[in-house]
Design an enzyme around this catalytic site. Structure first.
Site, PDB file in Angstrom:
ATOM      1  N   ASP A 152       0.914  -1.102  -0.047  1.00 41.33           N
ATOM      2  CA  ASP A 152       0.095   0.048   0.131  1.00 41.33           C
ATOM      3  C   ASP A 152       0.836   1.270  -0.064  1.00 41.33           C
ATOM      4  O   ASP A 152       1.939   0.991   0.527  1.00 41.33           O
ATOM      5  CB  ASP A 152      -0.711  -0.198   1.243  1.00 41.33           C
ATOM      6  CG  ASP A 152      -1.735   1.003   1.570  1.00 41.33           C
ATOM      7  OD1 ASP A 152      -2.329   1.744   0.149  1.00 41.33           O
ATOM      8  OD2 ASP A 152      -2.127   1.495   2.276  1.00 41.33           O
ATOM      9  N   ASP A 154      -0.306   5.017   0.955  1.00 41.14           N
ATOM     10  CA  ASP A 154      -0.704   5.919   2.093  1.00 41.14           C
ATOM     11  C   ASP A 154      -0.634   5.137   3.645  1.00 41.14           C
ATOM     12  O   ASP A 154      -1.078   4.075   3.567  1.00 41.14           O
ATOM     13  CB  ASP A 154      -1.976   6.671   2.011  1.00 41.14           C
ATOM     14  CG  ASP A 154      -2.210   7.178   0.825  1.00 41.14           C
ATOM     15  OD1 ASP A 154      -2.103   8.567   0.976  1.00 41.14           O
ATOM     16  OD2 ASP A 154      -2.076   6.781  -0.263  1.00 41.14           O
TER      17      ASP A 154
END
Length: 364
Positions: A152, A154
Site C-alpha cells: 500500500d 498511504d
C-alpha cells in the site's frame, strides 16, 4: 576485589565458567543464565547443533523443528522474551528449536522453528503486550529466491494519507479526514468513501497535488527495504487506493517495478471531484498481486503484501505473507504478521529470518 575461597563462592565461580546444569542426566542452559547480549550466546551454546526451548531452559537437540516459525526482533530482545514465550509454547504442546541469533538492519533477531503451526498460539501472542515485534507463521518467504512485494502507499510507504493533505489545503480537511478514518477501519465501503471524499475536492487547483508530492514523508526504512529486495532479485510494486500522482513520484525515486493507483480527473487546471477509470479497491489490490506474480513467474509462497487498512486485507490474504504495519485493530487481528514497533526495516527482518535456520550453534 578477590573472592574469598568459600564453598558458596566456588559454586558461583563454577556457574560463571560453566553455566550449564545437569538435570536427570541432561545438560540444560537456564534462560536466566544467558547474557544480556544475543551476540554473546554462541560462545555458551556451541556445544550442541540445536537447542530446544523448554520452560525456563534450553536443552541440546540434534533435530531442528521446521513445521512452523516464530520470529522475534527488537532492540531489547533477550532471554526474558524466551522465558515469557516458553510456557505459551508448552501450553500448546509445541516443541521449538532456537537457532543462532542474527542482526538485521541493526535489529537483533531470533528465529525458532516449531514442530507445527498453531493458530491458538497466534491468538495468545496477539492478545499480549510485547515491547518487541514477534510473529508465529506457518511459512516464511526467503531472500535467497526471487520474490514479489506489493505494498500500500498511504500510511505504509509514506507516513501520510495524501487525500487528507489535499483536502487540508483545499479547506475541507476535517470532512475528508473523518471519512478516511472510517474507511480504513472497514466501517465504509472503500470505493464509495473514495468517491465521496474526492467529490469534496471539486474546484481545488491541481497545483495542490504538486505541493503534497513535494512534501511526502517516506516511511522509515522504505529505501532500505526496496534496495535490499532489489539486490535479492525481488520485484517491488505499489497497489494503492491513493493517487497516481504520488505513487509515480515513489516509482521514479525508488525504481519500483509497477504502480497501481487511482487517477484524479482534472479539467482547466482544477480537480473535477471525480476519479477517472476503475477504482483501485481491496479486490483490485488482490488481483494486482496475483497478476504480477504470474507475470514475473513468482511462486505464491514468495509473495508479500504490506498495508495498514481494511482495504489491504484481501491483498494480504492471497499473498504468501501478509504484513500489517502500524495498522488498525481490525487489520492487526487478521494479518499473518504485524509490525507494531518497527517501520519498514521490520519487513527485512521477517524476510531475512529464514536464513537463520541454515545455521547451527556448533558451527563457527
Amino acid at each position: 576485589m578477590a573472592l574469598a575461597c568459600t564453598k558458596s563462592n566456588t559454586l558461583l565461580w563454577a556457574s560463571i565458567v560453566n553455566p550449564l546444569i545437569t538435570k536427570e542426566g541432561v545438560s540444560l542452559m537456564l534462560l536466566s543464565r544467558l547474557p544480556p547480549l544475543l551476540s554473546d550466546w554462541p560462545a555458551l551454546l556451541f556445544g550442541a547443533p540445536c537447542w530446544q526451548l523448554n520452560v525456563d531452559a534450553l536443552q541440546p537437540t540434534e533435530t531442528p523443528q521446521t513445521g512452523g516459525w516464530l520470529v522475534l526482533f527488537g532492540k531489547g530482545l533477550g532471554a526474558s522474551h524466551l522465558a515469557r514465550l516458553s510456557p505459551l509454547l508448552a501450553a500448546q504442546g509445541l516443541a521449538a528449536t532456537l537457532y543462532p541469533p542474527s542482526e538485521v538492519a541493526g535489529v537483533p533477531l531470533l528465529l525458532l522453528g516449531c514442530v507445527r503451526f498453531s493458530p491458538a498460539l497466534v491468538a495468545e501472542l496477539k492478545g499480549g503486550e510485547w515491547e518487541i515485534d514477534l510473529c508465529h507463521l506457518p511459512a516464511l518467504p526467503t531472500l535467497s529466491e526471487p520474490g514479489l512485494l506489493v505494498m500500500d502507499m498511504d500510511s505504509t510507504a509514506i507516513r501520510i494519507e495524501c487525500i487528507d493533505e489535499i483536502a487540508r489545503l483545499a479547506g475541507v480537511g476535517e470532512q475528508v479526514a473523518a471519512v478516511t478514518a472510517a474507511a480504513m477501519q472497514g466501517k465504509l465501503k472503500f470505493s464509495d468513501s473514495l468517491r465521496n471524499r474526492v467529490a469534496l475536492l471539486a474546484g481545488a487547483p491541481v497545483t495542490i497535488l504538486d505541493e503534497v508530492a513535494a512534501n511526502m514523508p517516506w516511511m522509515s526504512g522504505l529505501q532500505l527495504m526496496v534496495d535490499t529486495l532489489k539486490r535479492a532479485g525481488w520485484k517491488v510494486a505499489i497497489a494503492s487506493g491513493g493517487f497516481t500522482r504520488f505513487a509515480g513520484e515513489l516509482q521514479q525515486a525508488l525504481g519500483l517495478d509497477a504502480i497501481f493507483a487511482n487517477e484524479l480527473a482534472v479539467e482547466g487546471g482544477q480537480l473535477t471531484g471525480k476519479v477517472s477509470g476503475r477504482i483501485v479497491d481491496a479486490s483490485v489490490k488482490a488481483e494486482v498481486l496475483q497478476q504480477l506474480a504470474a507475470e514475473y513467474a513468482i511462486a505464491p509462497a514468495q509473495t508479500v503484501a504490506i498495508g495498514d487498512g481494511a482495504n489491504d486485507l484481501k491483498m494480504m490474504a492471497v499473498a504468501g505473507l501478509g504484513i500489517a504495519i502500524h495498522a488498525k485493530p481490525l487489520v492487526r487481528a487478521q494479518a499473518a504478521a504485524t509490525l507494531n514497533h518497527h517501520d519498514l526495516e521490520g519487513v527485512i527482518c521477517l524476510l531475512a529470518a529464514r536464513a537463520c535456520s541454515e545455521r547451527r550453534w556448533d558451527q563457527r
